[in-house]
Design a protein around this motif. Sequence first.
Motif, mmCIF file in Angstrom:
data_model
loop_
_atom_site.group_PDB
_atom_site.id
_atom_site.type_symbol
_atom_site.label_atom_id
_atom_site.label_comp_id
_atom_site.label_asym_id
_atom_site.label_seq_id
_atom_site.Cartn_x
_atom_site.Cartn_y
_atom_site.Cartn_z
ATOM 1 N N ARG A 188 0.854 -1.190 0.000
ATOM 2 C CA ARG A 188 0.000 0.000 0.000
ATOM 3 C C ARG A 188 0.889 1.238 0.000
ATOM 4 N N ASP A 189 0.372 2.310 -0.545
ATOM 5 C CA ASP A 189 1.169 3.531 -0.677
ATOM 6 C C ASP A 189 1.413 4.153 0.691
ATOM 7 N N GLN A 190 2.680 4.313 1.033
ATOM 8 C CA GLN A 190 3.078 4.991 2.271
ATOM 9 C C GLN A 190 4.261 5.902 1.966
ATOM 10 N N PHE A 191 3.975 6.961 1.249
ATOM 11 C CA PHE A 191 4.982 7.951 0.865
ATOM 12 C C PHE A 191 4.601 9.279 1.483
ATOM 13 N N SER A 192 5.592 10.037 1.928
ATOM 14 C CA SER A 192 5.325 11.360 2.480
ATOM 15 C C SER A 192 6.543 12.243 2.274
ATOM 16 N N VAL A 193 6.318 13.538 2.311
ATOM 17 C CA VAL A 193 7.405 14.516 2.286
ATOM 18 C C VAL A 193 7.615 14.998 3.714
ATOM 19 N N GLU A 194 8.784 14.694 4.254
ATOM 20 C CA GLU A 194 9.100 15.022 5.635
ATOM 21 C C GLU A 194 9.982 16.270 5.684
ATOM 22 N N GLU A 195 9.611 17.220 6.540
ATOM 23 C CA GLU A 195 10.436 18.415 6.691
ATOM 24 C C GLU A 195 11.601 18.120 7.625
ATOM 25 N N VAL A 196 12.805 18.392 7.140
ATOM 26 C CA VAL A 196 14.026 18.098 7.867
ATOM 27 C C VAL A 196 14.832 19.390 7.991
ATOM 28 N N ALA A 197 15.415 19.636 9.152
ATOM 29 C CA ALA A 197 16.148 20.880 9.418
ATOM 30 C C ALA A 197 17.578 20.784 8.898
ATOM 31 N N ILE A 198 17.707 20.834 7.570
ATOM 32 C CA ILE A 198 19.014 20.805 6.930
ATOM 33 C C ILE A 198 19.025 21.785 5.769
ATOM 34 N N ASP A 199 20.219 22.177 5.353
ATOM 35 C CA ASP A 199 20.403 22.861 4.075
ATOM 36 C C ASP A 199 20.795 21.776 3.082
ATOM 37 N N ALA A 200 19.845 21.316 2.289
ATOM 38 C CA ALA A 200 20.070 20.178 1.395
ATOM 39 C C ALA A 200 21.027 20.513 0.264
ATOM 40 N N ARG A 201 21.394 21.784 0.123
ATOM 41 C CA ARG A 201 22.381 22.154 -0.894
ATOM 42 C C ARG A 201 23.792 21.775 -0.469
ATOM 43 N N GLU A 202 23.952 21.414 0.797
ATOM 44 C CA GLU A 202 25.222 20.904 1.305
ATOM 45 C C GLU A 202 25.150 19.382 1.385
ATOM 46 N N PHE A 203 26.292 18.734 1.614
ATOM 47 C CA PHE A 203 26.310 17.283 1.702
ATOM 48 C C PHE A 203 25.559 16.791 2.932
ATOM 49 N N HIS A 204 24.674 15.818 2.709
ATOM 50 C CA HIS A 204 23.968 15.133 3.785
ATOM 51 C C HIS A 204 23.838 13.665 3.415
ATOM 52 N N ARG A 205 23.578 12.833 4.446
ATOM 53 C CA ARG A 205 23.445 11.392 4.264
ATOM 54 C C ARG A 205 21.964 11.015 4.285
ATOM 55 N N TYR A 206 21.544 10.279 3.274
ATOM 56 C CA TYR A 206 20.178 9.775 3.154
ATOM 57 C C TYR A 206 20.270 8.255 3.096
ATOM 58 N N ALA A 207 19.529 7.573 3.965
ATOM 59 C CA ALA A 207 19.709 6.133 4.084
ATOM 60 C C ALA A 207 18.378 5.435 4.323
ATOM 61 N N ALA A 208 18.382 4.129 4.048
ATOM 62 C CA ALA A 208 17.223 3.287 4.338
ATOM 63 C C ALA A 208 17.710 1.908 4.770
ATOM 64 N N GLU A 209 17.062 1.366 5.798
ATOM 65 C CA GLU A 209 17.245 -0.021 6.174
ATOM 66 C C GLU A 209 16.013 -0.785 5.707
ATOM 67 N N TRP A 210 16.221 -1.764 4.843
ATOM 68 C CA TRP A 210 15.139 -2.546 4.241
ATOM 69 C C TRP A 210 15.235 -3.964 4.785
ATOM 70 N N THR A 211 14.226 -4.396 5.507
ATOM 71 C CA THR A 211 14.183 -5.727 6.099
ATOM 72 C C THR A 211 12.891 -6.425 5.643
ATOM 73 N N PRO A 212 12.719 -7.713 5.949
ATOM 74 C CA PRO A 212 11.465 -8.374 5.582
ATOM 75 C C PRO A 212 10.236 -7.806 6.287
ATOM 76 N N GLU A 213 10.425 -7.102 7.400
ATOM 77 C CA GLU A 213 9.293 -6.597 8.188
ATOM 78 C C GLU A 213 9.024 -5.108 7.996
ATOM 79 N N TYR A 214 10.034 -4.322 7.668
ATOM 80 C CA TYR A 214 9.849 -2.866 7.626
ATOM 81 C C TYR A 214 10.911 -2.229 6.746
ATOM 82 N N VAL A 215 10.698 -0.942 6.436
ATOM 83 C CA VAL A 215 11.719 -0.096 5.820
ATOM 84 C C VAL A 215 11.815 1.162 6.684
ATOM 85 N N ALA A 216 13.035 1.458 7.160
ATOM 86 C CA ALA A 216 13.291 2.635 7.993
ATOM 87 C C ALA A 216 14.110 3.635 7.186
#
Length: 280
Positions: A188-216
Amino acid sequence: MADPAGARRVVDPSGKAGYELVFEDTFDGDTLERTRWLPYYLPQWSSREASAARYELGGGVLRLVIEADQQPWCPEFDGQTRVSSLQTGVFAGPVGSTAGQSRFKPGLVVRQAQDNARLYTPRYGLFELRAKAIDDPRCMVALWMIGYEDEPDRSAEICICEIFGRNVGADRAGVGMGLHPFGDPRIRDQFSVEEVAIDAREFHRYAAEWTPEYVAFFVDHRLVKLVEQSPGYPMQFMLGIYEFPDDGRPSQPSRPYPKPFVVDYLRGYRRVEDDASPTG
């Protein structure tokens, strides 16, 4: 925002305990590593020539760029959208068939035959991108995963980060993350735009942990979103910058060409004890 129970369950993304590195590109050379990347975007619906990425390597980074003379990648079905994107796999049927990855509009048929390839198509893992977005209102940068789609319903998307330039400010950014089902009836669709306190024009780390039970989903090692469902089949990576037609809405001024998406690295990890999980 994820609940405390979920926060206790997910990995510490800074230490990555229980995971081992199996895929890494730090873009330190002067040529793109073709054993890791295919330098075009969904070429089955267009062609390798029309969807070819424009990019530069140097100074230890990859710069995916949109240039002034770049043509739309698939004008018949995606209008004037221009794309520079890399991917770690490709699957499509014969010319004239409807079999192929990311069937984004009705009526798509394969325009050019492809040599099917699986350069890196993991099932589960921990994945981390370090990159700079752009604040151009017509552009979007993204790292997303799509099902390899050797079976049509293996077609969900895990969006690790999707950042529109109109959502980028000096001290905040709207970062899209989550799951889209597309042709997968189990998701089922579970997508959202989350507001994060960063200046995304600088380097930042974006990550996901994908398991059989969840995605973080994480930004700079901080848990931002937890989704309690998971696709269970191999997926490939899509890393790119998109420029869309001017929609006429007032916004911040467009940036000059070339318009860059600057990538420092992409890393993929697998669970040490998960010997049955394919890595690509």
